[in-house]
Design a protein around this motif. Sequence first.
Motif, mmCIF file in Angstrom:
data_model
loop_
_atom_site.group_PDB
_atom_site.id
_atom_site.type_symbol
_atom_site.label_atom_id
_atom_site.label_comp_id
_atom_site.label_asym_id
_atom_site.label_seq_id
_atom_site.Cartn_x
_atom_site.Cartn_y
_atom_site.Cartn_z
ATOM 1 N N TRP A 74 43.676 69.182 36.176
ATOM 2 C CA TRP A 74 44.220 67.769 34.918
ATOM 3 C C TRP A 74 45.791 68.760 34.806
ATOM 4 O O TRP A 74 46.895 68.573 34.571
ATOM 5 C CB TRP A 74 44.044 67.805 34.030
ATOM 6 N N ARG B 72 47.454 69.760 36.720
ATOM 7 C CA ARG B 72 48.021 69.379 37.938
ATOM 8 C C ARG B 72 49.701 68.542 37.259
ATOM 9 O O ARG B 72 51.105 68.858 38.020
ATOM 10 C CB ARG B 72 47.756 69.156 39.306
ATOM 11 N N ARG B 73 49.671 67.977 36.487
ATOM 12 C CA ARG B 73 50.498 66.349 37.065
ATOM 13 C C ARG B 73 51.435 67.095 36.362
ATOM 14 O O ARG B 73 52.881 66.609 35.980
ATOM 15 C CB ARG B 73 49.297 65.599 35.634
ATOM 16 N N LYS B 74 51.484 67.800 35.206
ATOM 17 C CA LYS B 74 52.678 68.654 34.798
ATOM 18 C C LYS B 74 53.724 69.251 35.914
ATOM 19 O O LYS B 74 55.104 70.339 35.529
ATOM 20 C CB LYS B 74 52.467 69.761 33.416
ATOM 21 N N LYS C 46 51.889 65.097 47.191
ATOM 22 C CA LYS C 46 51.150 63.955 46.292
ATOM 23 C C LYS C 46 50.093 63.878 45.546
ATOM 24 O O LYS C 46 49.531 63.103 45.426
ATOM 25 C CB LYS C 46 51.732 62.623 47.408
ATOM 26 N N GLN D 92 46.912 64.193 43.016
ATOM 27 C CA GLN D 92 47.261 64.407 40.981
ATOM 28 C C GLN D 92 46.086 63.798 40.945
ATOM 29 O O GLN D 92 45.011 62.990 41.575
ATOM 30 C CB GLN D 92 48.598 62.833 40.740
ATOM 31 N N PHE D 93 45.882 64.083 39.530
ATOM 32 C CA PHE D 93 44.181 63.513 38.951
ATOM 33 C C PHE D 93 44.260 63.502 37.217
ATOM 34 O O PHE D 93 44.935 64.839 36.460
ATOM 35 C CB PHE D 93 43.777 65.624 38.592
ATOM 36 N N GLY D 94 44.276 62.176 37.102
ATOM 37 C CA GLY D 94 44.588 62.049 36.001
ATOM 38 C C GLY D 94 43.391 62.091 34.668
ATOM 39 O O GLY D 94 42.914 62.310 34.912
ATOM 40 N N ARG D 95 44.246 61.352 33.959
ATOM 41 C CA ARG D 95 42.802 62.023 32.181
ATOM 42 C C ARG D 95 41.407 61.390 32.480
ATOM 43 O O ARG D 95 40.745 62.170 31.982
ATOM 44 C CB ARG D 95 44.235 61.121 31.014
ATOM 45 N N PHE D 96 41.545 59.352 33.472
ATOM 46 C CA PHE D 96 40.298 59.372 32.981
ATOM 47 C C PHE D 96 39.674 60.279 33.998
ATOM 48 O O PHE D 96 38.325 60.865 33.953
ATOM 49 C CB PHE D 96 40.354 57.763 33.610
ATOM 50 N N TYR E 287 39.445 63.130 34.807
ATOM 51 C CA TYR E 287 39.508 64.856 33.826
ATOM 52 C C TYR E 287 38.404 64.611 32.370
ATOM 53 O O TYR E 287 38.011 64.737 32.844
ATOM 54 C CB TYR E 287 40.669 65.180 32.943
#
Length: 170
Positions: free
Chosen positions: A28, A30-32, A107, A109-113, A115
């Motif tokens: 998670w 990773r997004r930043k 590219k 990504q790993f979102g909140r859901f 996670y």
Amino acid sequence: MTTSLKFVHLAAIALWSAGLIVLPFLFWQRRKLEAGLDLDRLHRVARFVYVEMASPAAFVAIASGTALIFLQTTFVEWFSLKMALVGAMAMLHVVAGLILPPLFSPKGQFGRFPYVALTSAYIVLITAIIWVVLAKPHIDSNQFAAHLFEPGGLGRWLHQSFGEIRIPTP
Ligand code: HEM
């Protein structure tokens, strides 16, 4: 012998479970990050946790658990339930391994859901396994599979369910 094997089993399970629970949190993060030193550092930490900590610990947990099967009374229903839950845990371990490589591409990504879903699945499974092993609940398999623990029972069940099974010979 049994005590030291159980010690190894529990130590390996602690490492395996800790690795699995922390991995979605690392993913998670990773997004930043944009490509650069911080992303490379996160990639190294995630790979270390998966490749050098959780996976070897899983191997030791399964090997020591398999050895314990021969030393303890395991032909009871709760143990079969434990094995089904451990199978699910091993499959979700593989899921983390499939997420890891593409995540650190430009590219990824790993979102909140995902996670929350993956972390919750790990916590629920690990808690369920530990509860089953410690509570050793009495489950009467005669209620739903009368011949489960009878010698030859599986063969008869297969025969009843699928008819005669022949192994094709070339
Ligand atoms: C293929 C994997 C595994 C096998 C074959 C296995 C097998 C075993 C066996 C035979 C025992 C001794 C049972 C008894 O006390 O009668 C045991 C104990 C234990 N296992 Fe596993 N196990 C595996 C994975 C796990 C996992 C993934 C967890 C937890 C997340 C776990 C948690 C425990 C605990 C807490 C004990 C100690 C129970 C006690 O001393 O009362 N095991 N395991």
